[in-house]
Design an enzyme around this catalytic site. Sequence first.
Site, PDB file in Angstrom:
ATOM      1  N   HIS B   7    -114.648 -44.715  73.764  1.00 16.67           N
ATOM      2  CA  HIS B   7    -114.491 -46.133  73.395  1.00 16.67           C
ATOM      3  C   HIS B   7    -113.028 -46.516  73.259  1.00 16.67           C
ATOM      4  O   HIS B   7    -112.153 -45.654  73.182  1.00 16.67           O
ATOM      5  CB  HIS B   7    -115.217 -46.450  72.072  1.00 16.67           C
ATOM      6  CG  HIS B   7    -114.682 -45.747  70.870  1.00 16.67           C
ATOM      7  ND1 HIS B   7    -115.196 -44.555  70.413  1.00 16.67           N
ATOM      8  CD2 HIS B   7    -113.673 -46.045  70.015  1.00 16.67           C
ATOM      9  CE1 HIS B   7    -114.543 -44.165  69.331  1.00 16.67           C
ATOM     10  NE2 HIS B   7    -113.599 -45.057  69.062  1.00 16.67           N
ATOM     11  N   GLU B 130    -108.004 -40.789  69.480  1.00 17.75           N
ATOM     12  CA  GLU B 130    -109.043 -40.058  68.754  1.00 17.75           C
ATOM     13  C   GLU B 130    -109.712 -39.103  69.736  1.00 17.75           C
ATOM     14  O   GLU B 130    -109.951 -39.454  70.893  1.00 17.75           O
ATOM     15  CB  GLU B 130    -110.086 -41.086  68.240  1.00 17.75           C
ATOM     16  CG  GLU B 130    -111.228 -40.467  67.442  1.00 17.75           C
ATOM     17  CD  GLU B 130    -112.253 -41.505  66.964  1.00 17.75           C
ATOM     18  OE1 GLU B 130    -112.250 -42.649  67.474  1.00 17.75           O
ATOM     19  OE2 GLU B 130    -113.065 -41.167  66.099  1.00 17.75           O
TER      20      GLU B 130
END
Lengths: 134, 134
Positions: B7, B130
């Site tokens: 994402h 991340e």
Amino acid sequence: MIGELNHVAIAVPDLRKASLQYKDVFGADVSEPLALPEHGVTVVFVNLPNSKIELLHPLGEESSIKKFLDKNPAGGIHHLCFEVGDIMAASKKLLSKGHRILGSGKPRIGAHGKEVLFLHPKDNFGALIELEQK
Amino acid sequence: MIGELNHVAIAVPDLRKASLQYKDVFGADVSEPLALPEHGVTVVFVNLPNSKIELLHPLGEESSIKKFLDKNPAGGIHHLCFEVGDIMAASKKLLSKGHRILGSGKPRIGAHGKEVLFLHPKDNFGALIELEQK
């Protein structure tokens, strides 16, 4: 209207170093650098299984990426690109909703040889968004 | 090491407005807001055919998203998330290359119930990255 996330672009101050990091540290498939003087950038594509990262470095004095790096010398995430099935219909809808399209307001040919538009970050919660004809 | 782009997260000052824009203007599939107090965010997932956008809004005074919005009141692209097959091996490799892992330096459970790590933007050309266990 929006389809796949075509790519995320990251502006980098050192393209060779960034390319090596994605290749050697992150173990990703990276392309050779590609100079796109008409877009004011040299780009390295990082090919992921479902999308791409584009590492952008300024090419020429008028490059918008040069201005971005002047403000963000370490680099940073520059924009997102969504695919659209009909860029003229998307453009018409966005204008009708009060969105601003950057530049001439008309699609131009982007880095992948397809029509693209850039939407104003102020209309998109601070995110610079590119739409690309699928 | 890195696999799919899981994402891209965008911090937004008005979650309802941002959610409506992605739903009604961009025509995307958006989730209901999900409060994640342990992460200091309320999140709306924008489900694209190949990846996701996460619209993040601060929850609580200690939220890192609140600090981001203090600096960027209009909002902005906050981070990228790549999937990895073995987060402990990824962590070990990154530390051996001199990369800094934020927080305790150890994986914690992220918004999708899987182990995640955040890498220092200064080691990644200004991009907050991340890594999420696949």
